[in-house]
Design a protein around this motif. Structure first.
Motif: not given
Length: 288
Positions: A99-105, A228-230, A89-94, A127-133
């Motif tokens: 992100t995938a669940v948010a899009a599917a839902a 920083s913009d979060c 497991y990793s935080l990156a995978t989670w 927030a770091i890996a997917h700043p658009d979400l």
């Protein structure tokens, strides 16, 4: 979903957990990830992320409050709840799962993420890996930059002589008698009972907890702080695991000051201890 609500539960709690969500799943990096949704499509998203050794049901009594105005989603991270287990497991995978669940839902429009404990760290990584979400993030008693949390809070260590993934109990009642919150503090009995009954599952060998005892064994990608913009909110318990020094670390360098709320008398498991106060804090964060 059978609620099994105890007789001492107040009406607001009963009404919330009797609000049946949509149940769905999606495959992310080879694992089936389950999630539940409330609210209408096309509404701004609210993503609720549980802590270690927990599951999406920790939000059943909280999510319906926001379903009128938001598309609310609570997922089971891999290794938890009804989602599949992984070899590692990793935080990156989670973060990818969120992100995938948010899009599917269809909950990825102007989404706000609320993460409890480990879920807050996953929120930072998202927030770091997917700043658009995720540009709006609330941490709920998330211990920052402290790898000891992975042992102390998440209960990933097996009991002596028991393989890490195969502890079983002869009945659901026997399992529930062993249900513990770590670290323990005074939770609401009816809230604790509701999540406990969703925390065990029966297989060929008996009843076991739904989380993979190895989920924290190899986590190394603990995030330093959000971008920083979060827009950041922090809710922590007076007797929880977060310290002022940790708050200083996670809020340093933000473009705008974080909204920080201490809940007097609360411990670590705020969704089960002071859910109404937590919802008030979420309300304030969403309105700001």
């Amino acid at each position: 979903m059978s609620t099994n609500v105890t007789s001492d539960a107040p009406e607001w709690f009963r009404t919330a957990v009797e609000t049946e969500p949509e149940h769905s799943s999606i495959t992310v990096h080879g694992a089936r990830i389950t999630y539940r949704c409330w609210g209408e499509l096309g509404s701004p998203g609210l993503l609720l992320v549980h802590g270690g050794a927990a599951h999406a049901g920790w939000w059943d009594h909280i999510a319906p409050r926001y379903a009128r105005d938001r598309r609310v989603v609570a997922l089971d991270l891999s290794g938890h709840g009804d989602s599949d287990w992984r070899d590692t497991y990793s935080l990156a995978t989670w973060a990818d799962e969120i992100t995938a669940v948010a899009a599917a839902a269809q909950a990825d429009d102007h989404a706000v993420l609320v993460g409890h404990s480990l879920g807050g760290l996953v929120g930072i990584r998202t927030a770091i890996a997917h700043p658009d979400l995720v540009t709006d993030l609330m941490l709920v008693d998330s211990r920052i930059l402290d790898a000891e949390m992975l042992d102390e809070i998440q209960r990933n260590q097996p009991e002596e002589g028991i393989p890490r993934r195969s502890k079983h109990y002869p009945s659901l009642e026997a399992a529930l008698e062993r249900f513990r919150l770590v670290p323990d503090h005074a939770s609401l009995d009816y809230a604790r009972d509701h999540v406990a009954r969703q925390s065990a599952v029966r297989d060929d060998d008996g009843w076991r907890w739904k989380f993979d005892r190895a989920f924290a064994d190899e986590l190394t990608d603990l995030p330093p702080h959000p971008p920083s913009d979060c827009r950041l909110g922090v809710v922590y318990g007076e007797h929880g695991v977060v310290t002022p020094a940790m708050i200083d670390i996670v809020t340093a360098g933000l473009d705008e000051p974080a909204r920080v709320v201490e809940l007097a008398g609360a411990g670590h498991h705020i969704p089960l201890e002071q859910p109404l106060a937590l919802m008030d804090a979420i309300d304030d964060f969403l309105r700001a």
